[in-house]
Design a protein around this motif. Sequence first.
Motif, PDB file in Angstrom:
ATOM      1  N   HIS A 199     -16.367  -3.041 -46.725  1.00  0.00           N
ATOM      2  CA  HIS A 199     -14.937  -3.183 -47.028  1.00  0.00           C
ATOM      3  C   HIS A 199     -14.667  -4.228 -48.105  1.00  0.00           C
ATOM      4  CE1 HIS A 199     -14.089  -0.432 -43.850  1.00  0.00           C
ATOM      5  NE2 HIS A 199     -14.493  -1.236 -42.886  1.00  0.00           N
ATOM      6  N   TRP A 201     -14.020  -7.782 -48.461  1.00  0.00           N
ATOM      7  CA  TRP A 201     -12.923  -8.754 -48.449  1.00  0.00           C
ATOM      8  C   TRP A 201     -11.537  -8.116 -48.406  1.00  0.00           C
ATOM      9  CZ3 TRP A 201     -15.978 -12.281 -47.146  1.00  0.00           C
ATOM     10  CH2 TRP A 201     -17.212 -12.454 -47.785  1.00  0.00           C
ATOM     11  N   LYS A 202     -11.380  -7.134 -47.565  1.00  0.00           N
ATOM     12  CA  LYS A 202     -10.050  -6.570 -47.342  1.00  0.00           C
ATOM     13  C   LYS A 202      -9.328  -7.398 -46.284  1.00  0.00           C
ATOM     14  CE  LYS A 202     -11.102  -1.815 -48.703  1.00  0.00           C
ATOM     15  NZ  LYS A 202     -11.103  -0.394 -48.280  1.00  0.00           N
ATOM     16  N   SER A 203      -8.209  -6.896 -45.806  1.00  0.00           N
ATOM     17  CA  SER A 203      -7.422  -7.645 -44.831  1.00  0.00           C
ATOM     18  C   SER A 203      -8.127  -7.682 -43.477  1.00  0.00           C
ATOM     19  CB  SER A 203      -6.048  -6.986 -44.669  1.00  0.00           C
ATOM     20  OG  SER A 203      -6.196  -5.703 -44.074  1.00  0.00           O
ATOM     21  N   TRP A 204      -7.637  -8.543 -42.587  1.00  0.00           N
ATOM     22  CA  TRP A 204      -8.200  -8.713 -41.257  1.00  0.00           C
ATOM     23  C   TRP A 204      -8.271  -7.398 -40.502  1.00  0.00           C
ATOM     24  CZ3 TRP A 204     -10.857 -10.511 -37.465  1.00  0.00           C
ATOM     25  CH2 TRP A 204     -10.486 -10.287 -36.145  1.00  0.00           C
ATOM     26  N   ARG A 205      -7.305  -6.516 -40.724  1.00  0.00           N
ATOM     27  CA  ARG A 205      -7.268  -5.240 -40.005  1.00  0.00           C
ATOM     28  C   ARG A 205      -8.530  -4.412 -40.246  1.00  0.00           C
ATOM     29  NH1 ARG A 205      -1.452  -2.195 -39.880  1.00  0.00           N
ATOM     30  NH2 ARG A 205      -0.393  -3.640 -38.449  1.00  0.00           N
ATOM     31  N   ARG A 208     -11.199  -5.956 -37.847  1.00  0.00           N
ATOM     32  CA  ARG A 208     -10.915  -6.150 -36.424  1.00  0.00           C
ATOM     33  C   ARG A 208     -11.735  -5.250 -35.511  1.00  0.00           C
ATOM     34  NH1 ARG A 208      -4.749  -5.923 -34.977  1.00  0.00           N
ATOM     35  NH2 ARG A 208      -5.088  -3.769 -35.679  1.00  0.00           N
TER      36      ARG A 208
END
Length: 395
Positions: A199, A201-205, A208
């Motif tokens: 991914h 360094w995409k968002s936390w989502r 998760r």
Amino acid sequence: MQRALLAGLLVTLLQIAMALCAAQPELTLGQRYRGLVQHDSYWFMNIVTRGYGTTMPPVDHKVMEVSNVAFFPAYPLLAKAIAFLLRLNPFDALLVTAQLAAWGFWTYFFLFAERWQLRPALRWFGALAIVAHPAAFFLIAGYSESLFLMALAGFVYWSGAEGRAAKVLAGAHGFLMSATRIVGLVCAGYPVVRALFIHRWKSWRAYRPAVVLSFVAMLGAVAFFAWCQLRWGRWDLYMLTQKAGWAIQPDYLAVFRPANYHWFIPPLDNASLASQLTTSLAALLFVVIAVGELLTALRRNTGWSRRIGLYFCAFAIFAISVAGVASVQLESMLRYDLCVHALIVLALLHYLRQLRLPPVPVRALAMAAVALLSAAGLSLECWYVFNFTQGYWIA
């Protein structure tokens, strides 16, 4: 799935047949088969028959009737369940459990081959490369290697699949993995490592689900530690018992110490020296793979991010194993390297699938080299089986 199950069963049966042929020829088949229960197997059998027990602090030498909390619980618990369900004695239940787990591992091996659409020759030469490891017979002996590898392979396989059912299966395999060997705690980080490199360094989502899956996978070991805390007041009793009875003094920088690498050729009757050479060869292989992957990735897209998780697990097993046994002259590294070797073979098969089919002479040369190395490995493995089934220490 059916083809993978049949192929896995075939390889498992061939491994058992090879072990029976390599054992003492004057024994009956039953005696040869039960000769695969040796050394650590008796500790597992002790746990199966009487449960865990220890003094506080643990006794300062190896006495299974006094302190036996030096082995993780998944393998003996499953063996006890199989003994009850199939009405087997603990002796045979240990072997049946290990061999069913070996079947599971080989099934996942061929499922990976199907997922990656490997050519048939590549699949079978890959399987041969694992079977020919000198310690591969531990997959069908009364040890926990096959259960750990099966759980780890299943964890990796289902972590890469889509759907809620796949995540449930991945979590179940991860729980079993960390309940089988302590290094499973670190291998539980596979989904997070994989997600970080896929991914980017995409968002936390995006991370998760991987974090949740890794947490679930760690719960097998966490449950064992919590039980030790509740029963004896020490969550780290496993480590204390290893230190007291086996003289294990962890050195977490051992993998970076040149003094732990030896390059002399060991005699056939000295498996401890073979473990030292195995450690050196494994470290060299990691360096070669890292350089090869880097140089290739600079020129073209090789899909290395899909393999990084396998490399992570392989190096984690290697580094933690070396850290544990560096204080005892790297004893048992020959056996611990089996899991490292299996993961490296899987990663290399994934790498090779992307390459264009080389010219016939190149393919013939490569197949001949693998065949010769495998013949040497199988010969050494048969020698080890012959000695192991007589009660000699191998790894």
